[in-house]
Design a protein around this motif. Sequence first.
Motif, PDB file in Angstrom:
ATOM      1  N   HIS A   1       0.676  -0.996  -0.066  1.00 36.75           N
ATOM      2  CA  HIS A   1      -0.235   0.024   0.026  1.00 36.75           C
ATOM      3  C   HIS A   1       0.624   1.331   0.140  1.00 36.75           C
ATOM      4  O   HIS A   1       2.034   1.172   0.469  1.00 36.75           O
TER       5      HIS A   1
ATOM      6  N   CYS B   1      -6.754  -0.733   6.061  1.00 34.53           N
ATOM      7  CA  CYS B   1      -6.221   0.118   4.914  1.00 34.53           C
ATOM      8  C   CYS B   1      -7.658   0.583   4.143  1.00 34.53           C
ATOM      9  O   CYS B   1      -8.702   0.324   4.796  1.00 34.53           O
TER      10      CYS B   1
ATOM     11  N   CYS C   1      -8.301  -0.330   1.058  1.00 32.51           N
ATOM     12  CA  CYS C   1      -8.764  -1.130  -0.090  1.00 32.51           C
ATOM     13  C   CYS C   1      -9.511  -2.380   0.379  1.00 32.51           C
ATOM     14  O   CYS C   1      -9.606  -2.856   1.538  1.00 32.51           O
TER      15      CYS C   1
ATOM     16  N   CYS D   1      -8.710  -5.450   0.733  1.00 32.83           N
ATOM     17  CA  CYS D   1      -7.945  -6.493   1.382  1.00 32.83           C
ATOM     18  C   CYS D   1      -8.161  -6.372   2.931  1.00 32.83           C
ATOM     19  O   CYS D   1      -8.248  -7.049   3.964  1.00 32.83           O
TER      20      CYS D   1
ATOM     21  N   GLN E   1      -6.542  -5.367   5.490  1.00 31.26           N
ATOM     22  CA  GLN E   1      -5.539  -5.864   6.372  1.00 31.26           C
ATOM     23  C   GLN E   1      -4.531  -4.737   6.783  1.00 31.26           C
ATOM     24  O   GLN E   1      -3.337  -5.078   7.405  1.00 31.26           O
TER      25      GLN E   1
END
Length: 341
Positions: A179, A236, A238, A240, A242
């Motif tokens: 990221h 984050c 996005c 994901c 994580q």
Amino acid sequence: MDETLRNIGENLDRLCTVTVRPQGTGQAVIRHLYDAAREKLRDPLTMLAAQRLLGVLRPGEAVMIATGAGIEDFLPAGETDGPLGAAAMAWALANGAGAIPVFVTEAEYVENVAATALAAGLGRRDFDAARRVPGTCVVLPFPADDTAEPVARQYVDRYQPQAIIAIEKLGPNAVGVAHTATGLPTGKSRARAEAIFDLAASCDILTVGIGDNGNEIGCGTVIDAVRKYKEHGAVCRCPCGQGIATRVATDVLVLAGTSNWGGYGVAAALAASLGRPELLHSADVERFMLQECVRTGAADGSSGRHTLSVDGTPGIVQTSMLEMMRAVITIGLQPPRKRPF
Ligand SMILES: [Zn+2]
């Protein structure tokens, strides 16, 4: 660690961890990450990196340096943070330890990193010529796709690096997503340099990471602190979900307000350790590096503009940081003297 060098290292660490950022961008984050790293590694980080590097590097052997952070639309040739710090360390290691710097970066940034290294005073050759010609380096592209692992193996077999350094090189989180500092996934062109660091960890090659946000290779060393203190560290922006905290740890981690400053701190610590302050690059070289880095397409990572600045601070701040470090090592190495008054 020698007491004089320890004191110099403490002051270099203080300088390079100065934070100059606008509100809301985590003005206190680096202090927390630094404290976590010190708890783990004990010694001043810049000096620890220098001492560990000098412990393993031998003349005529390679030191690999990974750099390059960008995103297709905004920073298509990378940013001004990273290449200058990489070149400063490469210069000190080439001239102080006889090492052969082998830079790895995105294919799109090769010209940029090479121009910055040349501005530092290094020549660019292929590896065989670099072994014959002192003060030269190698600049290689590194893949952004599934070939990263075989290419990492190929590079490590071919160049046999004694140490591997990452500076301002974004690394993936625990689920493999890398990221930007604002919590968005990086572009597809990101070189997957973590493949080199994973390989180094498995074959016991010394690794050093330098970062200024917590998403850079090396910051996995303090992943809990990144998740706790960095905005988007644990969650984050996005799918994901994580967080931006990278899983990629290194043997030594150097934290800095701007990654280049961490690189200058390590270069200054190398110069002090070798008793050769002249190994830290000059202000003229600093200005030339920044000009060449921008001329070949790099932009300020905080604005996306092609200006003579780094992470939002102008060139004068870079040379001022450099001169403060130079004073710390040149005066710090002088023998004790009595004042006559
Ligand atoms: Zn994500």
